[in-house]
Enzyme design. Structure first.
Site, PDB file in Angstrom:
ATOM      1  N   THR A   1      44.501 106.559  -0.413  1.00 21.57           N
ATOM      2  CA  THR A   1      45.523 107.387   0.225  1.00 21.57           C
ATOM      3  C   THR A   1      44.860 108.473   1.043  1.00 21.57           C
ATOM      4  O   THR A   1      43.937 109.137   0.587  1.00 21.57           O
ATOM      5  CB  THR A   1      46.497 108.045  -0.773  1.00 21.57           C
ATOM      6  OG1 THR A   1      47.303 108.987  -0.048  1.00 21.57           O
ATOM      7  CG2 THR A   1      45.798 108.799  -1.880  1.00 21.57           C
TER       8      THR A   1
ATOM      9  N   GLU B   1      52.783 118.680   7.977  1.00 20.01           N
ATOM     10  CA  GLU B   1      54.132 118.155   8.238  1.00 20.01           C
ATOM     11  C   GLU B   1      55.117 118.575   7.146  1.00 20.01           C
ATOM     12  O   GLU B   1      56.307 118.671   7.386  1.00 20.01           O
ATOM     13  CB  GLU B   1      54.095 116.633   8.360  1.00 20.01           C
ATOM     14  CG  GLU B   1      53.659 115.928   7.079  1.00 20.01           C
ATOM     15  CD  GLU B   1      53.636 114.391   7.202  1.00 20.01           C
ATOM     16  OE1 GLU B   1      53.877 113.857   8.283  1.00 20.01           O
ATOM     17  OE2 GLU B   1      53.356 113.749   6.164  1.00 20.01           O
TER      18      GLU B   1
ATOM     19  N   ASP C   1      46.349 111.025   1.665  1.00 17.87           N
ATOM     20  CA  ASP C   1      46.918 112.272   1.149  1.00 17.87           C
ATOM     21  C   ASP C   1      46.064 112.922   0.057  1.00 17.87           C
ATOM     22  O   ASP C   1      46.278 114.074  -0.292  1.00 17.87           O
ATOM     23  CB  ASP C   1      48.333 112.023   0.606  1.00 17.87           C
ATOM     24  CG  ASP C   1      49.280 111.581   1.704  1.00 17.87           C
ATOM     25  OD1 ASP C   1      49.012 111.894   2.874  1.00 17.87           O
ATOM     26  OD2 ASP C   1      50.276 110.907   1.393  1.00 17.87           O
TER      27      ASP C   1
ATOM     28  N   GLY D   1      50.930 103.142   2.865  1.00 17.34           N
ATOM     29  CA  GLY D   1      50.475 103.422   4.226  1.00 17.34           C
ATOM     30  C   GLY D   1      49.017 103.075   4.416  1.00 17.34           C
ATOM     31  O   GLY D   1      48.195 103.374   3.562  1.00 17.34           O
TER      32      GLY D   1
ATOM     33  N   GLN E   1      46.048 109.487  13.233  1.00 21.00           N
ATOM     34  CA  GLN E   1      45.079 110.072  12.312  1.00 21.00           C
ATOM     35  C   GLN E   1      44.719 109.158  11.156  1.00 21.00           C
ATOM     36  O   GLN E   1      43.611 109.215  10.644  1.00 21.00           O
ATOM     37  CB  GLN E   1      45.551 111.436  11.806  1.00 21.00           C
ATOM     38  CG  GLN E   1      46.788 111.426  10.942  1.00 21.00           C
ATOM     39  CD  GLN E   1      47.484 112.794  10.919  1.00 21.00           C
ATOM     40  OE1 GLN E   1      47.004 113.758  10.353  1.00 21.00           O
ATOM     41  NE2 GLN E   1      48.636 112.871  11.570  1.00 21.00           N
ATOM     42  N   ARG E   2      45.639 108.305  10.747  1.00 22.65           N
ATOM     43  CA  ARG E   2      45.287 107.460   9.602  1.00 22.65           C
ATOM     44  C   ARG E   2      44.702 106.120  10.046  1.00 22.65           C
ATOM     45  O   ARG E   2      44.370 105.287   9.210  1.00 22.65           O
ATOM     46  CB  ARG E   2      46.487 107.271   8.668  1.00 22.65           C
ATOM     47  CG  ARG E   2      47.546 106.336   9.161  1.00 22.65           C
ATOM     48  CD  ARG E   2      48.673 106.206   8.130  1.00 22.65           C
ATOM     49  NE  ARG E   2      49.585 105.155   8.520  1.00 22.65           N
ATOM     50  CZ  ARG E   2      50.805 104.986   8.036  1.00 22.65           C
ATOM     51  NH1 ARG E   2      51.273 105.841   7.130  1.00 22.65           N
ATOM     52  NH2 ARG E   2      51.562 103.999   8.434  1.00 22.65           N
TER      53      ARG E   2
ATOM     54  N   ARG F   1      52.284 114.669   3.676  1.00 31.71           N
ATOM     55  CA  ARG F   1      53.523 114.847   2.905  1.00 31.71           C
ATOM     56  C   ARG F   1      53.593 116.258   2.323  1.00 31.71           C
ATOM     57  O   ARG F   1      53.355 117.214   3.051  1.00 31.71           O
ATOM     58  CB  ARG F   1      53.629 113.754   1.841  1.00 31.71           C
ATOM     59  CG  ARG F   1      53.757 112.360   2.493  1.00 31.71           C
ATOM     60  CD  ARG F   1      54.047 111.305   1.469  1.00 31.71           C
ATOM     61  NE  ARG F   1      52.957 111.203   0.495  1.00 31.71           N
ATOM     62  CZ  ARG F   1      52.952 110.376  -0.540  1.00 31.71           C
ATOM     63  NH1 ARG F   1      53.974 109.570  -0.756  1.00 31.71           N
ATOM     64  NH2 ARG F   1      51.927 110.330  -1.370  1.00 31.71           N
TER      65      ARG F   1
ATOM     66  N   MET G   1      49.381 115.182   8.898  1.00 26.81           N
ATOM     67  CA  MET G   1      50.102 114.467   7.851  1.00 26.81           C
ATOM     68  C   MET G   1      49.767 115.064   6.483  1.00 26.81           C
ATOM     69  O   MET G   1      49.064 116.063   6.386  1.00 26.81           O
ATOM     70  CB  MET G   1      49.700 112.998   7.885  1.00 26.81           C
ATOM     71  CG  MET G   1      50.349 112.202   8.999  1.00 26.81           C
ATOM     72  SD  MET G   1      49.816 110.459   8.912  1.00 26.81           S
ATOM     73  CE  MET G   1      51.314 109.638   9.442  1.00 26.81           C
TER      74      MET G   1
END
Lengths: 418, 418
Positions: free
Chosen positions: A139, A245, A141, A15, A298-299, A188, A186
C-alpha cells in the site's frame, strides 16, 4: 514438517502501486526454486478471478516479461476492490483451490486483502484442506500494522519529494511575493504520503520547500494556515504547500466538502487542493494560486521509483514463498528494520489477523510543533526508503513495461453465480 | 566584421521549462571561449532585473553549478512576465547596457520575449550603440514560428507520454468497464503538448492509450466525446483521455467556463479536466472518473527530461554566442531538422521580428479523421524529440539541482522608477 506438493496461486488486490508487480516477480522467481511447487498460477483481478476461475499460467510467461514485471507499475494480474461477504463465496474459493490443487496462496494487498486471506485460510483449516496462505504487504498509504513500512510507500514519496523539489525551482523563478503552489497528495485519512514530501528539503534547511504540509493528523485551522501562507510569501516570495487529500477540520469534516457547503456554496469541488486554493484566493486576493493534482500519477510513477522499495517488494515476494515452503501459513510478510545506524531491512512474519485488524498511524511526535513540517524522527524513518534509482528500459523514448501473455488455465468448474 | 569587445548579458523570460537553464549553460560555456567577451552577467528576472540594474556575475559561479544548470528545471536567473511598454523603459534598458558595457545580449524566451529583444535591438541601432542581440527559443508550448521545434517541448511531451503509459498500467488493472481517467495537459490554445501524449502508444497499436486526445484545434462536441468514451469503455474496460487545458467548443468558449455557466451553474471550475469529468459523470453515471492535473509538474519534470531536448537547448545557447561573435544581431537561434531519414538537428537563425509576430500551429493534417488521435506525420515529427534519458545526480534520494551564488554586480545608476 511434511513437504506439501501442489500449485501456487498469486493474486493482487486494492489500488496498484509502482512496485506491486515486483512482489509478483519475487514470488515467481522464488517458486521456481522449489520442487514441491508444481504450477504457478495467477488469479486475474484478485478474488474476483478466483471466484470466476479466471486463472493464468505464470510459468508460461517469458523470462523477459517476468523480469520486466519488477519495474512495471499497475497490477499486471489485474486487481479488484471486491470484498468477499457470503460464506458461499469463501466456499467457492476453496472449491476453485481444490479443483486446481492450489496449496500455496499468496495475496498481495492492504489490510482488507489480508483479512480476506485470513478468512480463506481459516476455512481451509476447518475443512481439513491443507493450504498455506501468506500475504504480502502492499500500500502506498503505509498504514499497515506491525510492518516497519509497506512496499509502495518509498516510491510514492520519492516521486512526491522529487516533484516538490522540481516545482520549487519553477516557483522560485516565478514568485514575486504572490505565487502559491499547491500539490495534493494521496494517502486517504493518513498523512504518511504528504509527510514524505518533506524529504524535498535539504538537511538543515527548514525553510526549504515544501513550506507548509497540511496533514490529516492536524485539524485544518483556516486562519492559522492563511497566516502561515502570508508569512512564507513575505519571506520566500512564493509558498509551496503540500496538502493531504484527507485533510479535515476540527470537527472531522473533509476540507473539500467543508468549503463546498459552508464557505462558497458549491455543490462539488475537485478535492482538497482546489478547496484550499479557493480559500487562499478568497482571503489573499493578490495571490496567484496554482494547483497540481498528480492523482493516479503518483502511485504509478515507476520512472521515479525507489530502488530500495522495488528491491524490498521483490524480497517480500521471495520471502513469502520461502515461508510457505517452510510450513508457515496464515501470516503476512513484514519488513523489519535493523537496529544498526545504517539502514538494513529484513523480512519477518506477522499473523494475518493482526494486520487485518490493525492500522499504523503517523506518530504525532514526528510532527513539528508548527504542525506543518516533520522533525528528524520522521526523516530518519523515511529517508532510507527512497534511496536509489531504477533504470528503466525505453522504447522510442518511453518506458517499456511488461505485458503478460495471460495464458488461461482450463476451467473445470461450473460458472460462478453471484 | 570588426571584433566587438564587451560584456555579455543573458536573461530568461516567461514560463520556465525543464531545459531553459541548459541554454544558459550553453551560453556561459561558449562565452568563455571568446576573448572579445569580457564579463558574463545574468539579469535577475528578465527585463525586470535589467530595469532595476539587478545583475549577477555568472563567471563567478563554480563550474559545478554551471554544469548542474544543464539539468536544473525552473529558471535559475529568475523570470518575469513583465512587458516593456513605455519608450522610457527601453531607454532605461540601454542606459543599463551602456553603464555595464553590455555588447552581447541573449534573451531566452517565447515570442513576447523575442519581441522585447527586437525592440531593444532596434533602439540600440537608432542610438548608434553597437549591440548584438540574439534570442534563444524557449517554450513548452512549441508555438514559435520558423524554428522546427522549441527547446522545452521534447521534455514536456516525454514526461506526458511516460505518465500516460504508467497511468494506463494502473487503469488497466482497475478498469471494469467503468473507469475513466483524465489527464489535463498544458499548452494554452495550442494542442502541441496534448498531441505529444500520443507517443505513449506503441507502434501499430492505435487502440493503445491515450484513447482520446481532446485538442483545442478540434472544437469540443459533447455528444461525440461521450460516444467515444462509451465505445472505449466497452472495448478496453477503461478509457484514458488527455485533454488540453485550452479546449474550446465550436463557439470558441473554453470548456471549463462553458460547463461552469451553462451546464451546472457552478461559479468556478478547476479547469478543462474537472469540467470534462463533470460532463462524463453526469452523462454516464456508472463511470468512475479520476482527474490528474500535473500543472506545473509537467514543465519542471527534469527527472524525466528528454536528452535530445536538453542537448539541443544547450546547443542553441552555444549557437547564440557564436552567431553574435560572428557579427549577427537581431536574430533568434532556430532548430533546423535535417532532411535525412534519421533525425539530425542543426541550428539556424531567423529575424526576431519574424518570431515575434508569428505563431506555429499544429497542422490539421496531422490529426486523424477521428479528431482524437494523431497520425504518422505527427509521430514522425515528435518521436525524435523525446529520445534519450538524462541521469540526474541525487542527494539522499532526491535530484540535486544547481543553486547559483548570484554574486551581485555593483549598481552604478540611480534606482529605476516605474
Amino acid at each position: 514438517m511434511a513437504e506439501l506438493v501442489g500449485n501456487v496461486l498469486v493474486g493482487q488486490s486494492g489500488g496498484p502501486t509502482s512496485v506491486i508487480n515486483a512482489s509478483v516477480a519475487g514470488i515467481i522467481s522464488e517458486a521456481l526454486n522449489h520442487e514441491c511447487i508444481e504450477e504457478i498460477y495467477g488469479a486475474l483481478n484478485g478474488v474476483l478471478g478466483i471466484l470466476q476461475e479466471d486463472l493464468i499460467d505464470l510459468a508460461a510467461e517469458s523470462q523477459q516479461q517476468i523480469r520486466a514485471l519488477k519495474h512495471t507499475p499497475g497490477a499486471a494480474l489485474g486487481t479488484c476492490r471486491y470484498k468477499l461477504k457470503k460464506q458461499s463465496d469463501y466456499e467457492r474459493v476453496l472449491e476453485v483451490f481444490k479443483a486446481h490443487n492450489i496449496r500455496y496462496f499468496f495475496y498481495i494487498g492492504g489490510n482488507d486483502s489480508q483479512d480476506t486471506a485470513d478468512k480463506i485460510s481459516k476455512l481451509a483449516q476447518q475443512q481439513g484442506y491443507e493450504l498455506r496462505v501468506i500475504g504480502v504487504a502492499k500500500t502506498i498509504d503505509n498504514d499497515l500494522a506491525v510492518t516497519d513500512h509497506c512496499p509502495g510507500y518509498g516510491s510514492v514519496i520519492k516521486y512526491l519529494a522529487t516533484t516538490v523539489r522540481e516545482i520549487a525551482c519553477d516557483n522560485e523563478a516565478m514568485g514575486q511575493g504572490d505565487l502559491v503552489s499547491i500539490v495534493e497528495a494521496m494517502g486517504r485519512s493518513a498523512g504518511w504520503i504528504a509527510a514524505g514530501a518533506s524529504l524535498a528539503k535539504r538537511r538543515d534547511h527548514p525553510h526549504d520547500p515544501p513550506h507548509i504540509i497540511l496533514l490529516p493528523e492536524v485539524p485544518f485551522n483556516q486562519e492559522k494556515v492563511l497566516d502561515d501562507v502570508r508569512r512564507v510569501l513575505k519571506r520566500e516570495k512564493y509558498c509551496l504547500i503540500v496538502v493531504a487529500e484527507g485533510l479535515v477540520d476540527a470537527d472531522g469534516n473533509y476540507l473539500a466538502a467543508d468549503a463546498a457547503t459552508d464557505a462558497f456554496g458549491h455543490a462539488r469541488l475537485g478535492g482538497a487542493g482546489d478547496a484550499l486554493a479557493e480559500i487562499i484566493e478568497h482571503a489573499i486576493p493578490s495571490a496567484k494560486v496554482r494547483v497540481a493534482k498528480p492523482g493516479l500519477m503518483q502511485r504509478s510513477a515507476a520512472h521515479c521509483a525507489s530502488k530500495t522499495d522495488v528491491d524490498e517488494a521483490f524480497l517480500a515476494g521471495q520471502a513469502a514463498v520461502q515461508a510457505a515452503v517452510n510450513g508457515e501459513t496464515d501470516k503476512m510478510v513484514t519488513l523489519v528494520r535493523g537496529e544498526a545506524d545504517h539502514y538494513t531491512c529484513e523480512t519477518g512474519l506477522a499473523p494475518l489477523s493482526e494486520i487485518a485488524n490493525g492500522v499504523k498511524k503517523l506518530p504525532r511526535e514526528w510532527i513539528n510543533e508548527d504542525g506543518v513540517s516533520m522533525n528528524f524522527q520522521f526523516l530518519r524513518y523515511a529517508q532510507p526508503l527512497i534511496q536509489g534509482e531504477v533504470v528503466l528500459p525505453h522504447d522510442t523514448g518511453v518506458p517499456l513495461f511488461a505485458r503478460l501473455d495471460k495464458v488461461r488455465v482450463d476451467k473445470s468448474l461450473s460458472p460462478f453465480e453471484t
